[in-house]
Design an enzyme around this catalytic site. Sequence first.
Site, short mmCIF file in Angstrom:
data_model
loop_
_atom_site.label_atom_id
_atom_site.label_comp_id
_atom_site.label_asym_id
_atom_site.label_seq_id
_atom_site.Cartn_x
_atom_site.Cartn_y
_atom_site.Cartn_z
N ARG A 168 59.02 -76.79 44.56
CA ARG A 168 60.01 -76.75 45.64
C ARG A 168 59.36 -76.93 47.01
O ARG A 168 60.05 -77.14 48.00
CB ARG A 168 60.77 -75.42 45.56
CG ARG A 168 61.89 -75.23 46.58
CD ARG A 168 63.08 -76.13 46.30
NE ARG A 168 64.13 -75.94 47.28
CZ ARG A 168 64.18 -76.52 48.48
NH1 ARG A 168 63.23 -77.33 48.87
NH2 ARG A 168 65.19 -76.31 49.29
N LYS A 169 58.03 -76.85 47.05
CA LYS A 169 57.33 -76.93 48.33
C LYS A 169 56.96 -78.37 48.67
O LYS A 169 57.23 -79.30 47.92
CB LYS A 169 56.10 -76.03 48.28
CG LYS A 169 56.41 -74.57 47.97
CD LYS A 169 57.45 -73.99 48.91
CE LYS A 169 57.65 -72.49 48.75
NZ LYS A 169 58.34 -72.13 47.49
N ILE A 170 56.30 -78.56 49.82
CA ILE A 170 56.02 -79.90 50.34
C ILE A 170 55.06 -80.66 49.44
O ILE A 170 55.25 -81.84 49.15
CB ILE A 170 55.44 -79.79 51.76
CG1 ILE A 170 56.51 -79.24 52.71
CG2 ILE A 170 54.94 -81.14 52.25
CD1 ILE A 170 57.67 -80.16 52.95
#
Length: 376
Positions: A181-183
């Site tokens: 879900r992160k960059i």
Amino acid sequence: MTRVNVMRPWLGDEEVTAVAEAIRSGWVAQGPRVAAFERAFEAAMQAPYAVATSSCTTALHLALAVGGVGAGDDVVVPSFSFIATANAAVYVGARPVFADVDPATGNVTRDTVEAALTPSTRAVVVVDQGGVPVDLDPIRELCDAKGIVVVEDAACGAGSTYKGRPVGATAPISAWSFHPRKIITTGEGGMITTGREEWATRARRLREHAMSVSAADRHASVLAPAEEYGEVGFNYRMTDLQGAMGLVQLGRLPEIVARRRALADVYAKQLADIPGLRPVTDPAWGTGNFQSYWVEVEPEYPLSREALLAHLADAGISARRGIMAAHRQAPYQELTPTSGLPITDRLTDHTLILPLFHELTESDQERVIAALRGPV
């Protein structure tokens, strides 16, 4: 009608090749690729030391542990954050004390932190919520004078900037996430960055059961030296499969952030004339990576947040409720401050996260904007 996802990591053949090469090497546990990823992350985040971990949650745990936080201590944290932020304080035997947040950024401020301090406060955890950089300097000015350790939960922060530098660069110790879900992602995984060599050294030991000799050094030796265990440690290691993937993803970071900021700019321009929708924006002190593009649904909008989520779902658009409030969850309800957390409650009840990811197409973004205009 095709579904528009809220998030999707940007992965390609380079990641496949890097992981396959790690497998072919025969070294799949923590080893040279994790070490290379740590060095690359140090350079990218302008941090003297980086220590890879199995997740951001374990990074937060180790950050508090090496920072000297333990039983009987209080740790000020935002409730407006994923529950792991509060859980990490409990892992070291401390008590989370919830601070409210700024309505524009969703982050704690010097004033909200100061209001939550107690005589037992040993640490403050600040969060770059959704990739919005926290205004760190005033909080450090407050806490440094009192001997309180400031930990930056930069789980969402890779690629965001604070006063011209990467977020986390000026914090005593920071924790990062590589969840999908992160960059950037390694599947699961995390990182600690710090300017203190002694904290980095102890974190490296603690992530490997507190062994005096690392597993990589033992496996590289024909006659492995005997290890000793000076304290109780943890198994918080990253694998070389993840390290290989992380190196590729880190190389993509500038392009990922540029693309996300371009998509966020389209949203900002197209939503500006819709009454009752307030989108997140850059604060005066930095730039965000738009890890989450969240919007507050104000009373002027024709639909409530829940009704808008349903409306978007009917159009095949997967949005999400905004950031959770940890103080509403069963383990922490009794820790709700008597004065309440009005801004946290407001943002938790009235924000939602819109689709934003590297490969979001122009037509899909237009679908999202059209759906938001529909009820107006």
